[in-house]
Scaffold this motif. Sequence first.
Motif, PDB file in Angstrom:
ATOM      1  N   SER A 174      37.735  17.735 -12.018  1.00 25.88           N
ATOM      2  CA  SER A 174      37.346  16.761 -12.839  1.00 25.88           C
ATOM      3  C   SER A 174      38.051  16.777 -14.095  1.00 25.88           C
ATOM      4  N   PHE A 175      38.117  15.314 -14.789  1.00 21.70           N
ATOM      5  CA  PHE A 175      38.524  15.432 -16.098  1.00 21.70           C
ATOM      6  C   PHE A 175      37.831  14.522 -17.139  1.00 21.70           C
ATOM      7  N   SER A 176      38.007  14.839 -18.331  1.00 25.50           N
ATOM      8  CA  SER A 176      36.940  14.296 -19.436  1.00 25.50           C
ATOM      9  C   SER A 176      37.105  12.884 -19.389  1.00 25.50           C
ATOM     10  N   ILE A 177      36.190  12.327 -19.300  1.00 21.76           N
ATOM     11  CA  ILE A 177      35.859  10.683 -19.538  1.00 21.76           C
ATOM     12  C   ILE A 177      35.925  10.293 -20.799  1.00 21.76           C
ATOM     13  N   HIS A 178      36.031  11.328 -21.861  1.00 25.03           N
ATOM     14  CA  HIS A 178      35.969  11.138 -23.254  1.00 25.03           C
ATOM     15  C   HIS A 178      37.511  10.546 -23.625  1.00 25.03           C
ATOM     16  N   PHE A 179      38.564  11.156 -22.649  1.00 25.79           N
ATOM     17  CA  PHE A 179      39.819  10.903 -23.149  1.00 25.79           C
ATOM     18  C   PHE A 179      40.047   9.301 -22.888  1.00 25.79           C
ATOM     19  N   PHE A 180      39.126   8.542 -22.015  1.00 27.90           N
ATOM     20  CA  PHE A 180      39.531   7.183 -21.880  1.00 27.90           C
ATOM     21  C   PHE A 180      38.810   6.365 -22.833  1.00 27.90           C
ATOM     22  N   LEU A 181      37.584   7.047 -23.495  1.00 26.99           N
ATOM     23  CA  LEU A 181      36.791   6.376 -24.303  1.00 26.99           C
ATOM     24  C   LEU A 181      37.459   6.144 -25.685  1.00 26.99           C
ATOM     25  N   ILE A 182      38.360   7.286 -26.024  1.00 26.09           N
ATOM     26  CA  ILE A 182      39.065   7.337 -27.172  1.00 26.09           C
ATOM     27  C   ILE A 182      40.228   6.138 -26.987  1.00 26.09           C
ATOM     28  N   ALA A 183      40.859   5.941 -25.766  1.00 23.91           N
ATOM     29  CA  ALA A 183      41.886   5.114 -25.755  1.00 23.91           C
ATOM     30  C   ALA A 183      41.309   3.726 -25.768  1.00 23.91           C
ATOM     31  N   VAL A 184      40.255   3.462 -25.387  1.00 21.76           N
ATOM     32  CA  VAL A 184      39.654   2.161 -25.365  1.00 21.76           C
ATOM     33  C   VAL A 184      39.184   1.785 -26.893  1.00 21.76           C
TER      34      VAL A 184
END
Length: 117
Positions: free
Chosen positions: A52-62
């Motif tokens: 699993s990977f952190s969804i927070h990475f994608f939130l920061i990108a968005v």
Amino acid sequence: MNNLMLTMSLIIILVMLIMTLINFLSKKCIIDTQKSTPFECGFNPMSLKRMSFSIHFFLIAVIFLIFDIEIIIIIPMIMTLKSTMMYYWLLTSTMFTIVIMAGLAHEWYNGMLNWTT
């Protein structure tokens, strides 16, 4: 004419052979498995595939993309200051700034800006 074509063809073939030889002898032909693997989305592709990977990475990108688009909208607003009516320009820029600040407050309230959570 025919002799010139033959000479040019031989020169082109010779240059192509030299370029191919240089390509084979260069260090760029050495294939490194670590350098040739893709590194995307904040996780290592050499690890387990179902990790699993952190969804927070994608939130920061968005969030970054949203604020980047807002900058693109703000710059023409500044440039049109002289050519529009002041009342409408002030109303539009104020409403846009309120929407930006409300979005920032919402992200802050939900903890999206905290990297450690």
